[in-house]
Design a protein around this motif. Structure first.
Motif, short mmCIF file in Angstrom:
data_model
loop_
_atom_site.label_atom_id
_atom_site.label_comp_id
_atom_site.label_asym_id
_atom_site.label_seq_id
_atom_site.Cartn_x
_atom_site.Cartn_y
_atom_site.Cartn_z
N GLY A 36 0.81 -1.22 0.00
CA GLY A 36 0.00 0.00 0.00
C GLY A 36 0.84 1.26 0.00
O GLY A 36 2.06 1.23 -0.14
N ALA A 37 0.17 2.39 0.15
CA ALA A 37 0.83 3.70 0.18
C ALA A 37 1.30 4.00 1.60
O ALA A 37 0.52 3.85 2.55
CB ALA A 37 -0.12 4.78 -0.31
N PRO A 38 2.53 4.44 1.77
CA PRO A 38 3.03 4.76 3.11
C PRO A 38 2.16 5.81 3.79
O PRO A 38 1.79 6.81 3.18
CB PRO A 38 4.43 5.30 2.85
N ALA A 57 -9.19 8.29 -10.04
CA ALA A 57 -9.52 9.72 -9.93
C ALA A 57 -8.58 10.41 -8.94
O ALA A 57 -8.17 11.56 -9.18
CB ALA A 57 -10.97 9.89 -9.51
N ALA A 58 -8.23 9.73 -7.87
CA ALA A 58 -7.28 10.31 -6.91
C ALA A 58 -5.91 10.51 -7.56
O ALA A 58 -5.26 11.54 -7.38
CB ALA A 58 -7.17 9.42 -5.67
N LEU A 59 -5.50 9.52 -8.36
CA LEU A 59 -4.22 9.64 -9.07
C LEU A 59 -4.26 10.77 -10.08
O LEU A 59 -3.30 11.53 -10.21
CB LEU A 59 -3.87 8.31 -9.75
N GLU A 60 -5.36 10.90 -10.80
CA GLU A 60 -5.51 11.98 -11.79
C GLU A 60 -5.50 13.35 -11.13
O GLU A 60 -5.08 14.34 -11.74
CB GLU A 60 -6.78 11.78 -12.60
N PHE A 64 -0.51 10.78 -4.81
CA PHE A 64 0.38 9.62 -4.93
C PHE A 64 1.06 9.51 -6.29
O PHE A 64 1.30 8.41 -6.79
CB PHE A 64 -0.38 8.32 -4.63
N SER A 65 1.41 10.63 -6.90
CA SER A 65 1.98 10.60 -8.24
C SER A 65 3.29 9.80 -8.30
O SER A 65 3.58 9.15 -9.31
CB SER A 65 2.20 12.01 -8.78
N ALA A 66 4.07 9.81 -7.24
CA ALA A 66 5.34 9.09 -7.25
C ALA A 66 5.16 7.58 -7.22
O ALA A 66 6.07 6.85 -7.59
CB ALA A 66 6.19 9.52 -6.05
N MET A 67 3.99 7.11 -6.83
CA MET A 67 3.79 5.67 -6.76
C MET A 67 2.52 5.22 -7.46
O MET A 67 1.96 4.18 -7.14
CB MET A 67 3.83 5.18 -5.32
N GLU A 69 1.91 3.93 -10.44
CA GLU A 69 1.95 2.62 -11.10
C GLU A 69 1.93 1.48 -10.08
O GLU A 69 1.30 0.46 -10.30
CB GLU A 69 3.15 2.50 -12.03
N ARG A 70 2.62 1.67 -8.97
CA ARG A 70 2.61 0.63 -7.93
C ARG A 70 1.22 0.48 -7.33
O ARG A 70 0.77 -0.62 -7.06
CB ARG A 70 3.64 0.93 -6.86
N LEU A 71 0.53 1.61 -7.11
CA LEU A 71 -0.82 1.52 -6.56
C LEU A 71 -1.76 0.83 -7.55
O LEU A 71 -2.64 0.07 -7.15
CB LEU A 71 -1.35 2.90 -6.18
N ARG A 72 -1.57 1.08 -8.84
CA ARG A 72 -2.37 0.36 -9.84
C ARG A 72 -2.08 -1.14 -9.78
O ARG A 72 -2.98 -1.96 -9.92
CB ARG A 72 -2.09 0.92 -11.23
N LEU A 73 -0.82 -1.48 -9.60
CA LEU A 73 -0.45 -2.88 -9.45
C LEU A 73 -1.11 -3.48 -8.22
O LEU A 73 -1.67 -4.58 -8.27
CB LEU A 73 1.07 -3.03 -9.36
N PHE A 74 -1.06 -2.76 -7.09
CA PHE A 74 -1.66 -3.27 -5.86
C PHE A 74 -3.16 -3.47 -6.05
O PHE A 74 -3.72 -4.45 -5.56
CB PHE A 74 -1.40 -2.32 -4.69
N ARG A 75 -3.82 -2.54 -6.77
CA ARG A 75 -5.25 -2.70 -7.05
C ARG A 75 -5.47 -3.95 -7.89
O ARG A 75 -6.40 -4.73 -7.64
CB ARG A 75 -5.81 -1.48 -7.78
#
Length: 122
Positions: A36-38, A57-60, A64-67, A69-75
């Motif tokens: 997850g996100a720290p 939408a949160a990413l857009e 969490f712009s720095a992570m 792609e990782r958050l998309r992976l976690f999803r």
């Protein structure tokens, strides 16, 4: 493991059932070793999803712009695709070390360690 109703999802997690994969991606899931996100816990994840509606939408919106792609992976890890094609197990030989390397690349260190142990046994 028990099934819960949509109303119980809303009460327990503060999100809609369709938001659960996004909810899991944000704070992570220790039982599945999803980091997850720290600094984001369950309450923070629910608040973000209530505000933005979904992880994308949160990413857009610049969260969490720095992570991203990782958050998309976690999803993706939290989403079960019942239509995904599965290879025949009879024709597959596990490549434990390759799986461990991929898990490490995804920062899933405990599963990577377990995969390495399995590879060393066989």
């Amino acid at each position: 493991m028990a099934r819960i109703s949509p109303a119980e999802v809303r009460t327990r997690y503060g999100v809609e059932p369709a938001q659960v994969p996004d909810f899991i991606a944000l704070p992570g899931d220790p039982s599945d070793k999803v980091p997850g996100a720290p600094g984001v816990g369950a309450t923070g994840a629910a608040t973000l999803l209530q505000r933005y509606g979904c992880l994308e939408a949160a990413l857009e919106a610049g969260r969490f712009s720095a992570m991203a792609e990782r958050l998309r992976l976690f999803r993706s890890l939290a989403t079960m695709n019942r239509k995904a094609p599965l290879p025949s197990h009879r024709s597959q030989k596990p490549t434990w070390y390759n799986a461990a390397a991929l898990a490490r690349e995804w920062e899933l260190n405990q599963p990577a360690h377990r995969l390495e142990e399995i590879g060393a046994q066989g």
